[in-house]
Design a protein around this motif. Structure first.
Motif, PDB file in Angstrom:
ATOM      1  N   ALA C 113       0.976  -1.158  -0.151  1.00 58.91           N
ATOM      2  CA  ALA C 113      -0.167  -0.174   0.087  1.00 58.91           C
ATOM      3  C   ALA C 113       0.767   1.207  -0.082  1.00 58.91           C
ATOM      4  CB  ALA C 113      -0.951   0.027   1.210  1.00 58.91           C
ATOM      5  N   ASP C 114       2.173   1.182   0.179  1.00 59.57           N
ATOM      6  CA  ASP C 114       3.062   2.356   0.330  1.00 59.57           C
ATOM      7  C   ASP C 114       2.528   3.543   0.926  1.00 59.57           C
ATOM      8  OD1 ASP C 114       5.447   3.464  -0.241  1.00 59.57           O
ATOM      9  OD2 ASP C 114       4.639   4.159  -2.103  1.00 59.57           O
ATOM     10  N   PRO C 115       2.327   3.391   2.207  1.00 60.18           N
ATOM     11  CA  PRO C 115       1.954   4.697   3.245  1.00 60.18           C
ATOM     12  C   PRO C 115       2.843   5.904   3.082  1.00 60.18           C
ATOM     13  CG  PRO C 115       2.770   2.870   4.739  1.00 60.18           C
ATOM     14  CD  PRO C 115       2.677   2.484   3.289  1.00 60.18           C
ATOM     15  N   ALA C 116       4.200   5.644   2.797  1.00 53.98           N
ATOM     16  CA  ALA C 116       4.984   6.933   2.769  1.00 53.98           C
ATOM     17  C   ALA C 116       5.092   7.369   1.222  1.00 53.98           C
ATOM     18  CB  ALA C 116       6.682   6.235   3.163  1.00 53.98           C
ATOM     19  N   GLY C 117       4.652   6.662   0.490  1.00 58.17           N
ATOM     20  CA  GLY C 117       4.411   6.994  -0.979  1.00 58.17           C
ATOM     21  C   GLY C 117       6.035   7.028  -1.626  1.00 58.17           C
ATOM     22  N   ILE C 118       6.938   6.146  -1.283  1.00 59.56           N
ATOM     23  CA  ILE C 118       8.147   6.403  -1.868  1.00 59.56           C
ATOM     24  C   ILE C 118       8.427   5.118  -2.824  1.00 59.56           C
ATOM     25  CG2 ILE C 118       9.145   7.325   0.246  1.00 59.56           C
ATOM     26  CD1 ILE C 118      10.155   4.425   0.949  1.00 59.56           C
ATOM     27  N   ALA C 189       5.479  -2.438   7.914  1.00 55.74           N
ATOM     28  CA  ALA C 189       6.622  -1.112   8.167  1.00 55.74           C
ATOM     29  C   ALA C 189       7.477  -1.541   6.916  1.00 55.74           C
ATOM     30  CB  ALA C 189       7.369  -1.630   9.589  1.00 55.74           C
ATOM     31  N   TYR C 190       8.361  -0.419   6.771  1.00 51.07           N
ATOM     32  CA  TYR C 190       9.380  -0.496   5.646  1.00 51.07           C
ATOM     33  C   TYR C 190      10.803  -0.904   6.561  1.00 51.07           C
ATOM     34  CZ  TYR C 190       6.646   2.636   2.684  1.00 51.07           C
ATOM     35  OH  TYR C 190       5.803   3.292   1.982  1.00 51.07           O
ATOM     36  N   THR C 191      11.731  -1.515   5.808  1.00 50.93           N
ATOM     37  CA  THR C 191      12.933  -2.024   6.308  1.00 50.93           C
ATOM     38  C   THR C 191      13.818  -2.382   5.326  1.00 50.93           C
ATOM     39  OG1 THR C 191      13.996  -3.539   7.817  1.00 50.93           O
ATOM     40  CG2 THR C 191      12.760  -4.431   6.253  1.00 50.93           C
ATOM     41  N   LEU C 192      15.249  -2.204   5.716  1.00 49.16           N
ATOM     42  CA  LEU C 192      16.275  -2.116   4.717  1.00 49.16           C
ATOM     43  C   LEU C 192      16.723  -3.600   4.745  1.00 49.16           C
ATOM     44  CD1 LEU C 192      18.428  -0.485   2.887  1.00 49.16           C
ATOM     45  CD2 LEU C 192      19.990  -1.034   4.957  1.00 49.16           C
TER      46      LEU C 192
END
Lengths: 242, 234, 275
Positions: C113-118, C189-192
């Motif tokens: 869903a890409d909540p950060a829009g990145i 969440a995002y993660t690297l």
């Protein structure tokens, strides 16, 4: 029976045993004589078991003296005298395992143990039960094993605490016969009972206890015909007074 | 998630899992755990009995400490063993770190307090029953220990099982000291941890099911044996 | 008694194989979770072992922990991905030489869903800035692994002071890459992640690659033999044989053939003097 000097007579003098200041047993004077069948008589709670434990050295007198004669002077040397408890602990092993263990604790070597056990089994009529787990024996069989186990170490003196109290008449008769035979072979024993008839059948000497005190010590004939104390008279007359 | 589908994937994963590498993992797990628990029994039974019968200053303290160590966190035990066995540690010369031996040591440390504490309780209770009889037959407290241990053998099986449960379920300590090396120190539990981190949850669950079945089997067997024995010996 | 001695004998026998196995030709390699979790070692080690007869035991840890394992002398070879830390390791004398082996790259993964829009961005610095500004949940390894160190460096590249901006949205799990991915998936969440672990990861669920292709996401792996002058127990010959094979044409070729779902996971670059 033994070449060593006898540990008898056993003499008790001014003995008391107390817990937390409460005196539970008092024995002014008593003697156990060699070759005599001594019956410790009295109602439940009279102190009979405590008396045996004191004599056997399982408990130490608070005051007074419990003394064997001769080389058996140390009351805690258990090998010259043995005890059969009212509820003997059967070790969780076979009949012969129980006997081997008792011999082992008495210092009999591994191979001697293996040699002696079959004879003991035969002597006490346990040969057929040799491999049976001791805990699944009947009450009478367990009692016979307990006596065999205590007698296996060839003590001079054997204490027996109510050896027939939980048995039916047949088993009781067998135990009494066994005890008479052992006595005939030179074993001195002291047994407690609250059963007057049994006491009359077996006793040479009687020690009468009541309320934690030794009240009378007399030859059986004297005791049963002419008791000196009121308590003994009451006990002898009232057969329900167990 | 659909239950039926999960079950199917799990079963598929299990079948996939039954290959030599997987059997190796099971064998390593069994070897490590059984050795650790066996050794802990050999040491812990007499130690627990001595604690039950012994009369020495500090006995109560020692009992409390033993009981407390039953709750020793596996990672702490693992870390301690790790530091001891590291090449830079006092026992580095043994070269045991990252070997099954290190895992056995760690599990031994975890299981020993359980066995000592439970044995002490069992033997103390039995001593109450046996005390007069054994004393009468001429046994002092030291000589009574082997007799009591042997007569308590069926209760002590349960003690061993408690230790086995702790050891076989444990992952924190053996992960640290064993290193989870494929085919060498990878056990059921560390493999489950690894598969979880790889995101292969069905395989991890499948391994978990196998571990549970093994635990069931061992416990069932031990229970049956000790019940039969207890019935025989009374 | 007899039963007891049989038990003792059985225990002794059970212990023997552990000792016997230890006598084989083996080396212990402290490496990272990414090389193990991605399946690379499962691919290359059987080939190396068949060729040389040397068994390689891989202890997979975060890069920081793997280097510490080397510092204590508990491994013969260290194979990690954090160039600066590796050079420091050499500087401290725990190794005499560091050799580059291969690289892949990091990616930022996050919820579909890409909540950060990145999503789709090629600018990792801008993407991180957006995540921080919007306080979108971000899972950090937090375990001093190579990936964690790379992440910390990237925040710096983005011009952000992590200590100042971190809040509830920034969640350190203190575990391996797989655990971090599991957590990110569960929390949206995002993660690297390094790309190899990501490709091999089986519980992707809702997660997708959001940012990739930035040069600053480059991830270099290096290998070092632990200095035998510090630890005489280091198996020099066999450890060096493994390193030599990794950087040889054959080893490099084997690394390049490792694929999952048709995608190459690691790119050999032992010949690159600047790597």
């Amino acid at each position: 029976m033994r070449e060593t000097t006898s540990i008898l007579p056993l003499t008790l003098a001014d003995v008391t045993w107390a817990v937390d200041g409460r005196t539970l047993l008092t024995v002014a004077a008593a003697e156990i004589h060699k070759g005599r069948r001594t019956v410790v008589l009295g109602p439940n709670g009279a102190g009979k078991t405590l008396f045996l434990k004191l004599c056997h050295g399982l408990i130490r007198p608070t005051a007074g003296r419990v003394a064997f004669s001769g080389s058996g002077g140390d009351a805690r040397a258990p090998k010259r005298h043995a005890m059969v408890f009212q509820k003997p602990v059967m070790l969780r092993r076979s009949v012969q395992g129980n006997l081997r263990h008792a011999l082992g604790l008495a210092g009999v070597g591994f191979f001697d143990r293996r040699r002696q056990v079959p004879a003991i089994l035969a002597e006490f009529g346990l040969a057929e039960l040799a491999g049976r787990p001791a805990r699944v024996l009947s009450g009478g069989e367990q009692q016979r094993l307990a006596i065999a186990r205590a007698a296996a170490v060839r003590p001079e003196l054997l204490f027996l605490d109510e050896p027939a109290s939980a048995l039916d008449p047949t088993a009781t008769r067998q135990i009494e016969e066994l005890l008479l035979r052992l006595h005939g072979e030179g074993l001195t024993w002291v047994m407690t009972t609250h059963d007057l008839a049994q006491a009359r059948r077996l006793a040479d000497d009687v020690l009468f206890f009541h309320g934690g005190r030794l009240l009378e010590a007399a030859p059986a004939a004297t005791f049963f015909t002419a008791p000196r104390t009121e308590e003994a008279r009451a006990f002898l007359e009232s057969r329900l007074f167990w | 998630m659909d239950g039926g589908a999960t079950l199917t994937t799990m079963t598929a994963s299990l079948i996939r899992a039954v290959d030599p590498a997987f059997l190796g993992i099971v064998l390593i797990s069994l070897k490590v755990t059984l050795t650790a628990v066996g050794c802990a029994g050999l040491v812990g039974f007499p130690l627990g009995a001595a604690l039950a019968l012994g009369r020495f200053p500090g006995r109560s303290l020692l009992i409390v400490v033993t009981n407390a160590f039953m709750g020793l966190p596996p990672v702490v035990a693992g870390l301690a063993v790790f530091l001891l066995l590291s090449r830079s540690g006092p026992f580095g010369g043994l070269g045991l770190l990252f070997t099954p031996g290190a895992m056995m040591v760690a599990q031994f440390v975890l299981v020993l307090p359980i066995i000592v504490a439970l044995t002490r309780q069992t033997i103390e209770d039995l001593w109450l029953e046996y005390r007069d009889q054994l004393t009468s037959m001429g046994a002092d407290r030291l000589r009574a220990i082997p007799t009591l241990l042997w007569d308590a053998r069926f209760s002590l099986v349960t003690t061993l099982l408690a230790g086995l449960g702790r050891a076989s379920a444990e992952v924190g300590a053996i992960l640290i000291v064993g290193g989870n090396i494929a085919g060498f120190t990878r056990t059921m539990t560390t493999a489950i941890a690894l598969e979880t981190s790889k995101g292969d949850l069905p395989l991890a669950l499948g391994l978990g099911a196998v571990l549970m079945s093994l635990t069931f089997a061992i416990n069932g067997l031990a229970y049956a044996v000790s019940r039969l024995g207890a019935r025989y010996a009374g | 008694m007899l039963r007891r001695s049989v038990l003792t004998a059985a225990l002794a026998l059970a212990l023997l194989p552990a000792v016997a196995v230890a006598e084989e030709r083996t080396i212990t390699v402290a490496s990272t979770t990414s090389t193990l979790d991605s399946g690379l070692f499962g691919h290359i080690l059987p080939i190396f072992e068949a060729k040389t007869g040397i068994k390689v035991r891989v202890v997979a840890q975060g890069t920081g922990q793997a280097l510490d394992t080397g510092r204590r002398g508990d491994a013969d070879v260290v194979f990690v991905h954090a160039r600066a830390q590796e050079l420091k390791f050499v500087e401290e004398g725990f190794a005499t030489k560091r050799l580059p082996v291969m690289y892949n790259d990091f990616v930022i993964v996050g919820p579909a869903a890409d909540p950060a829009g990145i999503a789709g961005s090629k600018d990792v610095a801008a993407a991180l800035k957006t995540i921080a500004e919007k306080k979108v949940p971000f899972v950090s390894r937090g375990d001093k692994s190579g990936t964690h160190l790379a992440e910390v460096a990237l925040w710096k590249v983005a011009g952000l002071d992590l200590a100042a901006i971190r809040g509830e949205w920034y969640r350190e799990v203190g575990q391996g890459m797989g655990a971090a991915l599991n957590t990110a998936g569960a929390m949206g969440a995002y993660t690297l992640s390094d790309r190899a672990t990501w490709i091999a990861f089986k519980n992707k669920g809702d997660l997708k690659i959001a940012v990739e292709g930035d040069k600053r996401l480059f991830n270099q792996y290096g290998v070092m033999l632990v200095n035998p002058a510090k630890f005489p127990t280091v198996k020099v010959a066999d450890g060096q044989a493994f390193i030599d094979w990794l950087v040889s044409a054959e080893g490099q070729g084997v690394i390049s053939t490792y694929q999952i779902e048709g995608k190459q996971l690691f790119f050999p670059n032992a010949g690159d003097p600047n790597a």
